[in-house]
Design a protein around this motif. Sequence first.
Motif, short mmCIF file in Angstrom:
data_model
loop_
_atom_site.label_atom_id
_atom_site.label_comp_id
_atom_site.label_asym_id
_atom_site.label_seq_id
_atom_site.Cartn_x
_atom_site.Cartn_y
_atom_site.Cartn_z
N HIS A 57 0.81 -1.22 0.00
CA HIS A 57 0.00 0.00 0.00
C HIS A 57 0.85 1.28 0.00
O HIS A 57 0.32 2.37 0.21
N LEU A 66 -5.33 -0.10 8.13
CA LEU A 66 -5.84 -0.52 6.82
C LEU A 66 -7.30 -0.88 7.03
O LEU A 66 -7.62 -1.76 7.84
N GLU A 68 -10.65 -2.16 5.20
CA GLU A 68 -11.11 -2.84 4.00
C GLU A 68 -12.61 -3.06 4.06
O GLU A 68 -13.13 -3.63 5.02
N ASN A 69 -13.28 -2.56 3.04
CA ASN A 69 -14.72 -2.78 2.86
C ASN A 69 -14.91 -3.60 1.60
O ASN A 69 -14.16 -3.43 0.63
N GLU A 70 -15.90 -4.44 1.58
CA GLU A 70 -16.14 -5.28 0.41
C GLU A 70 -16.40 -4.48 -0.86
O GLU A 70 -16.00 -4.87 -1.93
N GLU A 73 -12.36 0.43 -2.37
CA GLU A 73 -10.91 0.27 -2.30
C GLU A 73 -10.48 0.36 -0.83
O GLU A 73 -11.06 1.12 -0.06
N PRO A 74 -9.44 -0.38 -0.45
CA PRO A 74 -8.94 -0.25 0.92
C PRO A 74 -8.49 1.18 1.20
O PRO A 74 -7.98 1.85 0.32
#
Length: 93
Positions: A57, A66, A68-70, A73-74
């Motif tokens: 990253h 960090l 993260e969502n489904e 974008e992270p």
Amino acid sequence: MKITLVKKILVDGSPCAKCRDVEERLEQNDQLRFIDETLIADERDSESPGMQVAREHNVSRAPFFLVENEDAEPQIYTVYFKFAKEVLEPMTN
């Protein structure tokens, strides 16, 4: 949502002071329960899990978060207060 905290171990083997401060703040504010995973970026081991995530990253600062969502974008947060306001605060309201 998955939240990963990446904290650093310095070349001399000591923990990063800023990382320790952020972790203490998370504990004091009962926010550690929202952290799904903690990775160590060990400066003595370029292949440590935290170092790999930092490279992936393009992050050169620690600690960082960090998120993260489904569906998105992270997101990377290198500033605790911004992370707390934008990510944790909405989770507690």
